[in-house]
Write a protein that holds these residues in place. Sequence first.
Motif, PDB file in Angstrom:
ATOM      1  N   GLY A 135       0.779  -1.235   0.000  1.00 27.11           N
ATOM      2  CA  GLY A 135       0.000   0.000   0.000  1.00 27.11           C
ATOM      3  C   GLY A 135       0.809   1.282   0.000  1.00 27.11           C
ATOM      4  O   GLY A 135       0.245   2.368   0.048  1.00 27.11           O
ATOM      5  N   PHE A 136       2.130   1.171  -0.055  1.00 28.74           N
ATOM      6  CA  PHE A 136       2.978   2.361  -0.137  1.00 28.74           C
ATOM      7  C   PHE A 136       3.128   2.695  -1.618  1.00 28.74           C
ATOM      8  O   PHE A 136       3.961   2.134  -2.312  1.00 28.74           O
ATOM      9  N   ILE A 137       2.304   3.604  -2.098  1.00 28.83           N
ATOM     10  CA  ILE A 137       2.261   3.889  -3.527  1.00 28.83           C
ATOM     11  C   ILE A 137       3.297   4.942  -3.914  1.00 28.83           C
ATOM     12  O   ILE A 137       3.968   4.825  -4.915  1.00 28.83           O
ATOM     13  N   SER A 138       3.436   5.986  -3.116  1.00 23.36           N
ATOM     14  CA  SER A 138       4.453   7.014  -3.315  1.00 23.36           C
ATOM     15  C   SER A 138       5.440   6.873  -2.161  1.00 23.36           C
ATOM     16  O   SER A 138       5.090   7.116  -1.014  1.00 23.36           O
ATOM     17  N   ILE A 139       6.654   6.467  -2.478  1.00 22.50           N
ATOM     18  CA  ILE A 139       7.610   6.109  -1.425  1.00 22.50           C
ATOM     19  C   ILE A 139       8.658   7.202  -1.249  1.00 22.50           C
ATOM     20  O   ILE A 139       9.322   7.597  -2.200  1.00 22.50           O
ATOM     21  N   GLY A 140       8.780   7.669  -0.022  1.00 21.86           N
ATOM     22  CA  GLY A 140       9.800   8.651   0.335  1.00 21.86           C
ATOM     23  C   GLY A 140      10.516   8.180   1.582  1.00 21.86           C
ATOM     24  O   GLY A 140      10.652   6.984   1.812  1.00 21.86           O
ATOM     25  N   CYS A 141      10.948   9.115   2.399  1.00 18.22           N
ATOM     26  CA  CYS A 141      11.635   8.772   3.643  1.00 18.22           C
ATOM     27  C   CYS A 141      10.671   8.063   4.601  1.00 18.22           C
ATOM     28  O   CYS A 141       9.466   8.330   4.597  1.00 18.22           O
ATOM     29  N   GLU A 142      11.200   7.213   5.444  1.00 20.06           N
ATOM     30  CA  GLU A 142      10.367   6.377   6.328  1.00 20.06           C
ATOM     31  C   GLU A 142       9.383   7.163   7.196  1.00 20.06           C
ATOM     32  O   GLU A 142       8.198   6.856   7.179  1.00 20.06           O
ATOM     33  N   PRO A 143       9.808   8.181   7.943  1.00 25.39           N
ATOM     34  CA  PRO A 143       8.811   8.826   8.804  1.00 25.39           C
ATOM     35  C   PRO A 143       7.799   9.689   8.052  1.00 25.39           C
ATOM     36  O   PRO A 143       6.759  10.036   8.602  1.00 25.39           O
ATOM     37  N   CYS A 144       8.074  10.004   6.801  1.00 24.81           N
ATOM     38  CA  CYS A 144       7.202  10.897   6.027  1.00 24.81           C
ATOM     39  C   CYS A 144       6.361  10.161   5.000  1.00 24.81           C
ATOM     40  O   CYS A 144       5.731  10.790   4.151  1.00 24.81           O
TER      41      CYS A 144
END
Length: 148
Positions: free
Chosen positions: A105-114
């Motif tokens: 479900g992580f479609i747009s992946i950036g830094c972990e806490p954000c």
Amino acid sequence: AVEDLVRNKGLFSFFEDGHQECCGIRKVKPLRKKLATLDGWITGQRKDQSPGTRQDIPVIEVDAGFSGPGKQLIKYNPLANWSSSDVWNYIRMMEVPYNSLHDRGFISIGCEPCTRAVLPNQHEREGRWWWEEATHKECGLHAGNLTR
């Protein structure tokens, strides 16, 4: 710079004062340093990723945000006119490896806490900086999108 930010403001200061400073230190400055040695770069930006900031991105552009004095950096956005569906059809057809977080479900992946997974029918960028207004969904790598 990261150590100074964390020492002075804490590990999660971006929840209070926005993501721009943290992204600037961790992403924008290192990329700026590398891009200064290049004539162009290729992104995976698509117009449908962020309707508030990316709907007008061209396939080829001068990157005003990373161009320097006397040097224009060319930014290629070859997927600009592709839809998310087009990308996933291509990935499946060509058996392209992809980040397994997409399956969770992580479609747009950036830094972990954000970054967080999105729910069905939520727009992919709703998983990024969800505590901020929807109009501010750029980290600074594509800052020109905010001024189009």
